[in-house]
Design a protein around this motif. Structure first.
Motif, PDB file in Angstrom:
ATOM      1  N   TYR A 192       0.810  -1.224   0.000  1.00 12.26           N
ATOM      2  CA  TYR A 192       0.000   0.000   0.000  1.00 12.26           C
ATOM      3  C   TYR A 192       0.841   1.271   0.000  1.00 12.26           C
ATOM      4  CZ  TYR A 192      -3.733   3.202   1.564  1.00 12.26           C
ATOM      5  OH  TYR A 192      -4.639   4.223   1.672  1.00 12.26           O
ATOM      6  N   LEU A 193       1.947   1.274   0.696  1.00 18.43           N
ATOM      7  CA  LEU A 193       2.722   2.502   0.890  1.00 18.43           C
ATOM      8  C   LEU A 193       3.997   2.577   0.069  1.00 18.43           C
ATOM      9  CD1 LEU A 193       2.429   2.895   4.789  1.00 18.43           C
ATOM     10  CD2 LEU A 193       0.980   3.934   3.029  1.00 18.43           C
TER      11      LEU A 193
ATOM     12  N   ALA B  51       1.893  10.473   6.418  1.00 19.15           N
ATOM     13  CA  ALA B  51       0.667  10.932   7.070  1.00 19.15           C
ATOM     14  C   ALA B  51      -0.307   9.776   7.273  1.00 19.15           C
ATOM     15  CB  ALA B  51       0.020  12.031   6.229  1.00 19.15           C
ATOM     16  N   ALA B  52      -0.442   8.919   6.264  1.00 14.17           N
ATOM     17  CA  ALA B  52      -1.331   7.765   6.389  1.00 14.17           C
ATOM     18  C   ALA B  52      -0.859   6.842   7.500  1.00 14.17           C
ATOM     19  CB  ALA B  52      -1.399   7.017   5.056  1.00 14.17           C
ATOM     20  N   TYR B  53       0.445   6.617   7.559  1.00 11.74           N
ATOM     21  CA  TYR B  53       1.004   5.714   8.568  1.00 11.74           C
ATOM     22  C   TYR B  53       0.805   6.281   9.975  1.00 11.74           C
ATOM     23  CZ  TYR B  53       4.373   2.976  11.216  1.00 11.74           C
ATOM     24  OH  TYR B  53       4.956   2.176  12.156  1.00 11.74           O
ATOM     25  N   GLU B  54       1.048   7.559  10.147  1.00 16.08           N
ATOM     26  CA  GLU B  54       0.897   8.167  11.478  1.00 16.08           C
ATOM     27  C   GLU B  54      -0.542   8.074  11.966  1.00 16.08           C
ATOM     28  OE1 GLU B  54       3.135   9.233  13.655  1.00 16.08           O
ATOM     29  OE2 GLU B  54       4.628   8.474  12.235  1.00 16.08           O
ATOM     30  N   ALA B  55      -1.484   8.150  11.040  1.00 13.98           N
ATOM     31  CA  ALA B  55      -2.900   8.074  11.428  1.00 13.98           C
ATOM     32  C   ALA B  55      -3.350   6.647  11.711  1.00 13.98           C
ATOM     33  CB  ALA B  55      -3.769   8.674  10.326  1.00 13.98           C
ATOM     34  N   MET B  56      -2.634   5.655  11.158  1.00 13.37           N
ATOM     35  CA  MET B  56      -3.146   4.287  11.187  1.00 13.37           C
ATOM     36  C   MET B  56      -2.216   3.264  11.828  1.00 13.37           C
ATOM     37  SD  MET B  56      -6.158   4.362   9.754  1.00 13.37           S
ATOM     38  CE  MET B  56      -6.465   2.657   9.301  1.00 13.37           C
TER      39      MET B  56
ATOM     40  N   ALA C 119      -8.985   9.222   7.322  1.00 19.57           N
ATOM     41  CA  ALA C 119      -7.592   9.018   7.726  1.00 19.57           C
ATOM     42  C   ALA C 119      -7.032   7.780   7.029  1.00 19.57           C
ATOM     43  CB  ALA C 119      -7.490   8.848   9.241  1.00 19.57           C
ATOM     44  N   GLY C 120      -5.733   7.807   6.761  1.00 17.56           N
ATOM     45  CA  GLY C 120      -5.060   6.633   6.236  1.00 17.56           C
ATOM     46  C   GLY C 120      -5.059   6.509   4.731  1.00 17.56           C
ATOM     47  N   TYR C 121      -5.642   7.489   4.019  1.00 14.39           N
ATOM     48  CA  TYR C 121      -5.714   7.372   2.570  1.00 14.39           C
ATOM     49  C   TYR C 121      -4.380   7.714   1.917  1.00 14.39           C
ATOM     50  CZ  TYR C 121      -6.884   8.098  -2.288  1.00 14.39           C
ATOM     51  OH  TYR C 121      -6.890   8.029  -3.655  1.00 14.39           O
ATOM     52  N   LYS C 122      -3.945   6.857   0.993  1.00 14.71           N
ATOM     53  CA  LYS C 122      -2.747   7.074   0.185  1.00 14.71           C
ATOM     54  C   LYS C 122      -3.095   6.742  -1.254  1.00 14.71           C
ATOM     55  CE  LYS C 122       1.557   7.105  -1.366  1.00 14.71           C
ATOM     56  NZ  LYS C 122       2.153   8.360  -1.825  1.00 14.71           N
ATOM     57  N   LYS C 123      -2.962   7.719  -2.142  1.00 11.10           N
ATOM     58  CA  LYS C 123      -3.281   7.519  -3.556  1.00 11.10           C
ATOM     59  C   LYS C 123      -2.395   6.425  -4.143  1.00 11.10           C
ATOM     60  CE  LYS C 123      -5.293   8.893  -7.429  1.00 11.10           C
ATOM     61  NZ  LYS C 123      -6.692   8.511  -7.620  1.00 11.10           N
TER      62      LYS C 123
ATOM     63  N   TRP D 220     -10.140   0.836   0.650  1.00 12.86           N
ATOM     64  CA  TRP D 220     -11.098   0.917   1.744  1.00 12.86           C
ATOM     65  C   TRP D 220     -10.643   0.202   2.998  1.00 12.86           C
ATOM     66  CZ3 TRP D 220     -15.090  -0.900  -2.356  1.00 12.86           C
ATOM     67  CH2 TRP D 220     -15.277   0.124  -3.287  1.00 12.86           C
ATOM     68  N   ARG D 221      -9.909  -0.891   2.872  1.00 11.47           N
ATOM     69  CA  ARG D 221      -9.523  -1.608   4.080  1.00 11.47           C
ATOM     70  C   ARG D 221      -8.449  -0.865   4.872  1.00 11.47           C
ATOM     71  NH1 ARG D 221      -5.724  -5.209   1.085  1.00 11.47           N
ATOM     72  NH2 ARG D 221      -4.095  -6.005   2.475  1.00 11.47           N
ATOM     73  N   PHE D 222      -7.809   0.134   4.244  1.00 10.55           N
ATOM     74  CA  PHE D 222      -6.710   0.841   4.892  1.00 10.55           C
ATOM     75  C   PHE D 222      -7.121   2.167   5.531  1.00 10.55           C
ATOM     76  CE2 PHE D 222      -4.776  -1.695   1.480  1.00 10.55           C
ATOM     77  CZ  PHE D 222      -3.840  -2.418   2.202  1.00 10.55           C
ATOM     78  N   VAL D 223      -8.344   2.613   5.320  1.00 10.31           N
ATOM     79  CA  VAL D 223      -8.719   3.947   5.804  1.00 10.31           C
ATOM     80  C   VAL D 223      -9.585   3.868   7.060  1.00 10.31           C
ATOM     81  CG1 VAL D 223      -8.568   4.880   3.466  1.00 10.31           C
ATOM     82  CG2 VAL D 223     -10.786   4.155   4.371  1.00 10.31           C
TER      83      VAL D 223
END
Length: 599
Positions: free
Chosen positions: A67-68, A263-268, A574-578, A586-589
């Motif tokens: 994902y990242l 940012a996604a990682y810090e939120a999730m 939170a957690g969204y990464k394009k 959806w499973r990551f947000v």
């Protein structure tokens, strides 16, 4: 004493229920939209991007893209590790993780149903079963040993595959070990195992709900993070978290992570997936209603309609103040896709054929069509004119190739004149060399975006004296017609993560599957098979370049665009990464309920 214990237990239960859910919280609802109606939710039967957006949330392939991580990296999804590959490159052993379960369903008769290697064997056999008529058979047909023979035998025995008969190329060595044997070394095969069409399905489910063709489009049961809760065809799809979903946490942060990934990682970080308990997907084909739904807080996450980009982004592609002050965020990336390429049905009596006059007609049409104008007007600058089939973000894109059919209406007119396409009756439109009327027919869906494209085609073809008419049908109906060879022309897109998949758009054996032009060229087909066995990128790129020249010479397709896509997210997402390689995140947000409610 008993009363005290009972009260204490009751107090514990009440206290526990008052705690927020640690995962799959039903109070957290993610609302989003797709722009084209789905066809159904059977991974081996569905081919379109929109259905597979839903399927990828329900079903699990063996592998996926991290994902990242950028550049994209293939990682295990339900496999324990990457394949163990023999020294000759032909035999692949893949171990399936234990303790992964399908969502509960009456087909399992009240028992928990564990995922096994046999489910992947069954899924692959469904791909090749003539009765299923899967448009995705090309994924394995000439890649796995014994598959072509199995298809031939099944076709000769009334079109039914014997699922009990062993096939050399796909076996379950035991409950958790899958063995694939390739027909020849293939360095382009691993990305195939990330495809939703290769996801595991349970035989019990297909036999319980399958139609006469063995399709189970309305009853998807997978091992993924979500399951289908509600479906109103072409209107609304509701998913709910799968209670049987395995324990999985948000992925680790790669060393070279960009700001959006951090940012996604810090939120999730540390959160169990999925966090949202429900995903509501609206089918909104028109651009204005889709953006308005986001503006009115009916959607939390939406791709910006390309014909409305100027309402969202300024000339520097930054959010306009009206969105920025609301805390809305935007992420942008070039698609892993080839959009709006026009294909010609090579079996069509008007635009098909391989004689010089028919090739000249197709080349002239592509020279007269101006995709740069579509980018400027229809996409508001969000794209690049395609110079080949492989997009820039996909490994295998060959740098430096020039567009062999640039916009040049003067040259198009000269080419048509030379090969006898002339205006014989003085009405301003050309006839065919034999004097018969020349009228192009192109499929088109009834949406605002398609109307812009239709107007451009009318204008460009009128400029060279060629009539064009449009067959207006819903997108799923156009897809069926194209596979059956019933459309002379259509503008369509293709999304994939491997160069091999894009080059298959002109691969002869894939006619009516990924090759909607039904183009056949022996040299091209030989080069594609050769490219699969090449380990060195530079050598493979030379083969792709030659294949690109062949496509340009015969012009079975062209006029494509590499699109830039922008996605808007509300501040409580939170957690969204394009991700260019993933159809849905959806499973990551997560949904920040407190922020959603506001002060």
């Amino acid at each position: 004493m008993r009363a005290a214990i009972a009260l204490a237990c009751l107090g514990f239960v009440l206290h526990a229920h008052a705690q927020p859910a640690k995962w799959a919280d039903p109070a957290k609802v993610l609302r989003t939209a797709i722009a084209v109606a789905e066809t159904g939710f059977d991974p081996q039967a569905a081919q379109d991007f929109y259905s597979n957006t839903i399927n990828s949330a329900i079903f699990d392939p063996l592998y996926e893209y991290d994902y990242l991580t950028r550049p994209h990296k293939i990682v295990p999804r339900v496999a324990e590790a990457l394949p163990e590959i023999s020294a000759d490159g032909l035999t692949w052993k893949i171990r399936v993780r234990k303790g992964i379960y399908f969502a509960d369903d009456p087909a399992f008769k009240g028992k928990k149903r564990e995922l096994t290697a046999h489910d992947f064997v069954y899924a692959i056999k469904r791909l090749i079963d003539p009765r299923v008529r899967s448009p995705n058979v090309f994924l394995v047909r000439d890649r796995l040993a014994g598959v072509a023979k199995a298809i031939e035998e099944a076709t000769g025995s009334g079109g039914r595959l014997d699922y009990e008969k062993e096939i050399e190329g796909v076996k379950a060595l035991d409950r958790y070990t899958l063995q694939l044997k390739l027909a020849e070394p293939d360095y382009a095969f691993l990305p195939r195992l990330t495809a939703t069409q290769m996801a595991a399905v349970a035989r019990e489910v297909i036999e319980a709900y399958g139609d006469a063709s063995g399709w189970a489009m309305a009853n998807p049961v997978g091992t993924g993070p979500f399951r289908l809760k509600e479906w109103r065809r072409a209107q609304r799809i509701v998913l709910e978290a799968n209670p049987n979903y395995r324990e999985e946490t948000f992925p680790a942060l790669p060393a070279n992570a960009d700001a959006d990934a951090r940012a996604a990682y810090e939120a999730m970080k540390g959160k169990r997936l999925p966090q949202v308990g429900r995903v509501e997907v609206a089918v909104i084909e028109e651009s204005n209603p889709r953006l308005l739904a986001f503006n009115s807080n009916e959607l939390d996450l939406v791709d910006v309609p390309r014909d409305l980009v100027s309402r969202v982004l300024d000339e520097s592609n930054r959010l306009v103040p009206a969105y920025a002050k609301l805390g809305v965020t935007v992420q942008r990336s070039l698609e892993a896709g080839l959009a709006f390429f026009a294909y010609f049905n090579l079996n069509d009596p008007v635009v098909g054929g391989y004689t010089p006059d028919k090739i000249a007609l197709r080349r002239a049409i592509l020279m007269a069509y101006n995709p740069a104008e579509l980018i400027r007007v229809g996409l508001q600058g969000q794209g690049l004119v395609a110079n080949q089939l492989i997009p820039p973000v996909v490994p295998g894109h060959v740098a430096g190739i020039k567009n062999s059919t640039p916009y040049d209406p003067a040259l198009a007119r000269s080419l048509l004149d030379k090969f006898g396409y002339k205006d014989r009756d003085g009405d301003g439109f050309r006839e065919r060399p034999d004097g018969k009327p020349l009228t192009l027919s192109m499929g088109s869906a009834p949406t605002g975006e398609n109307r812009i494209r239709d107007e451009l085609w009318l204008k460009n073809m009128r400029d060279i004296g060629v009539r064009i008419e449009f067959m207006h049908q819903k997108w799923p109906d156009l897809l069926k017609m194209s596979r059956a060879g019933q459309l002379a022309m259509w503008q369509v897109g293709w999304t994939a993560t491997s160069a091999d998949s894009y080059m298959e758009l002109a691969y002869g054996p894939n006619g009516g599957q990924s090759n909607l032009s039904f183009f056949r060229n022996d040299e091209y087909d030989k080069l594609l098979r050769q490219a699969r066995g090449v380990r060195a990128d530079a050598e493979r790129d030379k083969l792709y370049a030659r294949m690109t020249e062949i496509v340009a010479a015969y012009a079975p397709m062209g006029g494509g665009i590499f699109r830039m896509e922008s996605t808007l997210a509300k501040p409580w997402v939170a957690g969204y990464k394009k991700d260019s390689f993933r159809s849905q995140p959806w499973r990551f947000v997560d949904i920040d309920l407190a922020r959603m409610k506001g002060p």
